[in-house]
Write a protein that holds these residues in place. Structure first.
Motif, PDB file in Angstrom:
ATOM      1  N   GLN A 405      -7.984   1.272   0.982  1.00 27.03           N
ATOM      2  CA  GLN A 405      -7.474   1.833  -0.266  1.00 27.03           C
ATOM      3  C   GLN A 405      -5.956   1.922  -0.235  1.00 27.03           C
ATOM      4  OE1 GLN A 405      -9.368   2.349  -2.931  1.00 27.03           O
ATOM      5  NE2 GLN A 405      -7.516   2.840  -4.092  1.00 27.03           N
ATOM      6  N   ALA A 406      -5.411   2.331   0.917  1.00 25.94           N
ATOM      7  CA  ALA A 406      -3.960   2.407   1.062  1.00 25.94           C
ATOM      8  C   ALA A 406      -3.331   1.021   0.937  1.00 25.94           C
ATOM      9  CB  ALA A 406      -3.602   3.034   2.406  1.00 25.94           C
ATOM     10  N   LEU A 407      -3.931   0.021   1.545  1.00 28.12           N
ATOM     11  CA  LEU A 407      -3.418  -1.342   1.454  1.00 28.12           C
ATOM     12  C   LEU A 407      -3.427  -1.847   0.017  1.00 28.12           C
ATOM     13  CD1 LEU A 407      -5.124  -2.929   4.595  1.00 28.12           C
ATOM     14  CD2 LEU A 407      -2.650  -2.869   4.184  1.00 28.12           C
ATOM     15  N   LEU A 408      -4.515  -1.621  -0.703  1.00 26.39           N
ATOM     16  CA  LEU A 408      -4.615  -2.095  -2.082  1.00 26.39           C
ATOM     17  C   LEU A 408      -3.513  -1.507  -2.958  1.00 26.39           C
ATOM     18  CD1 LEU A 408      -8.482  -1.894  -2.639  1.00 26.39           C
ATOM     19  CD2 LEU A 408      -7.120  -3.989  -2.494  1.00 26.39           C
ATOM     20  N   GLU A 409      -3.267  -0.218  -2.802  1.00 24.38           N
ATOM     21  CA  GLU A 409      -2.299   0.443  -3.668  1.00 24.38           C
ATOM     22  C   GLU A 409      -0.863   0.214  -3.209  1.00 24.38           C
ATOM     23  OE1 GLU A 409      -3.042   4.363  -4.985  1.00 24.38           O
ATOM     24  OE2 GLU A 409      -5.223   4.076  -5.165  1.00 24.38           O
ATOM     25  N   GLU A 410      -0.621   0.348  -1.924  1.00 22.94           N
ATOM     26  CA  GLU A 410       0.752   0.249  -1.421  1.00 22.94           C
ATOM     27  C   GLU A 410       1.256  -1.186  -1.397  1.00 22.94           C
ATOM     28  OE1 GLU A 410       2.858   2.869  -0.514  1.00 22.94           O
ATOM     29  OE2 GLU A 410       1.263   4.001  -1.530  1.00 22.94           O
ATOM     30  N   ARG A 411       0.339  -2.147  -1.241  1.00 21.45           N
ATOM     31  CA  ARG A 411       0.753  -3.559  -1.166  1.00 21.45           C
ATOM     32  C   ARG A 411       0.420  -4.308  -2.453  1.00 21.45           C
ATOM     33  NH1 ARG A 411       4.335  -5.138   1.609  1.00 21.45           N
ATOM     34  NH2 ARG A 411       3.482  -6.927   2.741  1.00 21.45           N
ATOM     35  N   ASP A 412      -0.065  -3.589  -3.460  1.00 16.87           N
ATOM     36  CA  ASP A 412      -0.313  -4.154  -4.786  1.00 16.87           C
ATOM     37  C   ASP A 412      -1.133  -5.442  -4.679  1.00 16.87           C
ATOM     38  OD1 ASP A 412      -0.253  -4.498  -7.532  1.00 16.87           O
ATOM     39  OD2 ASP A 412       1.706  -5.516  -7.513  1.00 16.87           O
ATOM     40  N   ALA A 413      -2.341  -5.293  -4.167  1.00 19.11           N
ATOM     41  CA  ALA A 413      -3.197  -6.453  -3.921  1.00 19.11           C
ATOM     42  C   ALA A 413      -4.548  -6.261  -4.603  1.00 19.11           C
ATOM     43  CB  ALA A 413      -3.378  -6.659  -2.428  1.00 19.11           C
ATOM     44  N   GLN A 414      -5.271  -7.372  -4.741  1.00 22.74           N
ATOM     45  CA  GLN A 414      -6.611  -7.330  -5.323  1.00 22.74           C
ATOM     46  C   GLN A 414      -7.687  -7.062  -4.272  1.00 22.74           C
ATOM     47  OE1 GLN A 414      -5.760 -11.347  -7.026  1.00 22.74           O
ATOM     48  NE2 GLN A 414      -6.962 -10.606  -8.767  1.00 22.74           N
ATOM     49  N   ILE A 415      -7.451  -7.553  -3.067  1.00 24.23           N
ATOM     50  CA  ILE A 415      -8.443  -7.473  -1.994  1.00 24.23           C
ATOM     51  C   ILE A 415      -7.736  -7.054  -0.714  1.00 24.23           C
ATOM     52  CG2 ILE A 415     -10.061  -8.817  -0.571  1.00 24.23           C
ATOM     53  CD1 ILE A 415     -10.424 -10.641  -3.064  1.00 24.23           C
ATOM     54  N   ALA A 416      -8.366  -6.190   0.044  1.00 22.29           N
ATOM     55  CA  ALA A 416      -7.812  -5.731   1.329  1.00 22.29           C
ATOM     56  C   ALA A 416      -8.803  -6.024   2.447  1.00 22.29           C
ATOM     57  CB  ALA A 416      -7.505  -4.237   1.286  1.00 22.29           C
TER      58      ALA A 416
END
Length: 564
Positions: A405-416
């Protein structure tokens, strides 16, 4: 060597964790809050030699919570066999009563409630107490302390000291030998520097120098203990340059090298070995297969897959011992040696209940000393969790759900993507999340959180590849670990199928649309084995997320569906 029935009869008086024997007694005592250290460690000595085994500590110096997996699938011939039995099935198999300390230590059943009842486990000062007591009882000259590796990595302090905190602590325990895996992620120079200065043997029979195609480390060593000759063969993790960055250790090659192990067994027997021990970081199923194919090994002390079993699995007259992880357990194997061979044994998996076993004062002081420069950072609170945070599980863990969840939001991505590492401690609902807790889940030497585009086909290929590493029907092709965790995407997996056919139904969760093999998606992840991966360290990504979302409340993760 022994049938299961014979083992259970022999172990009734000696095993701490068998529900049919001593476990019932000490479980009731524990529930009554009257269990003492003497009762927990009591065992009727057998024979003249004692092996003491610890493995997969992952740099955890202090007592902790660690939830065992609720799902640990076995494929092919090992389906439904230990260690691929969990939860209520595990309790039934070993005749362990629900709600008892052994149920808490060995399964995920009712984990939160039992954790609050029985407290934390582990702590190297408690481990030191157990080891010292065994040595005092048996005599130091009759004991071998063997470390199965994954010892120097897995915490903030180990990361910033490049393993020095754990090396200092382990040297104080005075092991006789160790092997390794994550140790190699500190790089060739650091690993060689440490090994050159260890006051005990580092054994790696399966590690070769690439330039000279010859063994890079001592393969095995003969010890005289208990009036007997004991050969210990070291087996490092065979897939280190695949599961971890090859560029960190370019001069060394690994592998299972079954023929080398057989050769070393023969060498040891020719030199008079009465006991042959394989100190292994292969993983349980690899060691089970190896023991079935290589004669003459009396005991395999297995590691890597973090399994904890209250009795040995016997294969081809070989005892395969699984001692858990994170300092939760110490294994004690007593061997009766007669006429130049093992004539009998007793086994005890000792649970390190930190509220029952007293800390060794010298070790406690040493631990405080190595941690002192970092205590302010370690104690810093980043947030609070309303969920049980854990990592172990074949397909997902809630700590990885948080990371994704942190990766998706902080890195502005569709899939983590988050790797299926089996290390990382657990947190109970209502606990603060500290800086130390976060780093227990992500402390490593290649932590960059990348952001890139991948096609749908590439994503499927990644899932298929990792799935095959976990579920290949031939254990020699399994690398251990768990399935890569996925955020923002769901899929179905059929573990029984072959590579290329296991993964289906890939779906982008934000829209519900099927993943298009030809379409590009923005993907973020961490722990790439590729050199020069760019991105902020994963701990900084998660800490930044927690600053904005200090209360962690995760939805139930049902994005992975199991078929077959």
């Amino acid at each position: 060597m022994f049938s299961r029935r014979e083992f259970l009869m022999a172990a009734t008086a000696t095993s701490a964790l068998l529900g049919s024997g001593m476990a019932g007694s000490w479980s009731r005592l524990m529930a009554q809050q009257s269990l003492t250290e003497d009762q927990l460690l009591a065992i009727e000595p057998t024979g003249q030699l004692t092996l003491i085994h610890i493995t997969d500590i992952h740099a955890q110096l202090k007592p902790l919570y660690f939830r065992e997996p609720s799902i640990n699938l076995g494929i092919g011939d090992v389906n439904g066999k230990p260690p691929h039995v969990t939860g209520a099935d595990f309790l039934k198999l070993y005749n362990i009563q629900p709600g008892t300390p052994d149920a808490y230590a060995l399964t995920s059943e009712d984990f939160v409630s039992l954790a609050r009842t029985y407290g934390k486990m582990g702590g190297m000062d408690r481990v030191a107490t157990v080891i010292k007591r065994i040595r005092a009882e048996r005599g130091a000259d009759n004991c071998l302390l063997l470390d199965g590796g994954d010892t120097w990595q897995g915490s903030y302090t180990s990361n910033v000291t490049r393993g020095e905190d754990m090396i200092t602590v382990m040297n104080a325990l005075e092991p006789d030998a160790m092997t390794g895996h994550w140790e190699f992620t500190y790089g060739t120079d650091r690993v060689q520097e440490v090994i050159d200065n260890l006051p005990f043997s580092f054994l790696g029979s399966n590690i070769y120098d690439n330039e000279w195609d010859e063994p890079a480390f001592e393969a095995w060593k003969m010890f005289e203990r208990g009036g007997a000759k004991v050969a210990v063969i070291g087996q490092a993790f065979p897939y280190t340059p695949i599961a971890n960055p090859r560029w960190m250790i370019p001069g060394w090659s690994f592998g299972i090298r079954e023929e080398d192990i057989a050769k070393h067994v023969a060498e040891a027997r020719d030199e008079g070995a009465e006991v042959v021990v394989l100190l292994s970081h292969n993983g349980f199923d690899v060691d089970r297969k190896l023991a079935s194919r290589v004669d003459g090994i009396d005991v395999v002390l297995t590691g890597h897959t973090h399994d904890a079993l209250p009795e040995p699995v016997i294969v081809n007259d070989t005892l395969v011992i699984a001692s858990g992880s994170n300092g939760k357990f110490v294994s004690r194997v007593d061997l009766d040696i007669r006429d130049g061979k093992v004539a009998g044994y007793a086994y005890r998996l000792i649970p390190i209940f930190s509220d029952v076993i007293s800390p060794d004062a010298d070790m406690a002081s040493l631990i405080d000393e190595v941690r002192a420069p970092y205590e302010a950072d370690l104690a810093r609170v980043l947030g609070k969790t309303e969920n049980l945070l854990y990592r172990r599980g074949n397909f997902n863990g809630t700590f990885d759900d948080l990371i994704c969840q942190a990766l998706l939001e902080e890195r502005d991505a569709q899939i983590a993507l988050s790797p299926g590492f089996r290390w990382g401690t657990s947190l109970l609902p209502g606990q603060d999340i500290t800086f130390e807790d976060l780093h227990n889940a992500c402390a490593m030497t290649y932590p960059a959180a990348y952001r890139s585009t991948m096609t749908g086909q590439m994503l499927k290929d990644i899932l298929e590849d990792v799935g095959d590493n976990l579920f290949n029907k031939d254990p020699y092709y399994q690398q251990g670990g768990d399935m890569v965790r996925v955020g923002g995407m769901g899929y179905t997996i059929d573990p029984d199928k072959d590579i290329g056919e296991r993964i289906s139904g890939m779906t982008l969760l934000a829209t519900g649309e099927a993943i298009d093999p030809a379409k590009d998606y923005v993907v973020t992840g961490w722990a790439s084995v590729n050199e020069a991966t760019e991105g902020p360290p994963i701990d900084e990504v998660v800490e930044s997320y927690l600053l904005k979302n200090p209360v962690v409340k995760l939805p139930d993760n049902q994005s992975v569906k199991l078929a077959g």
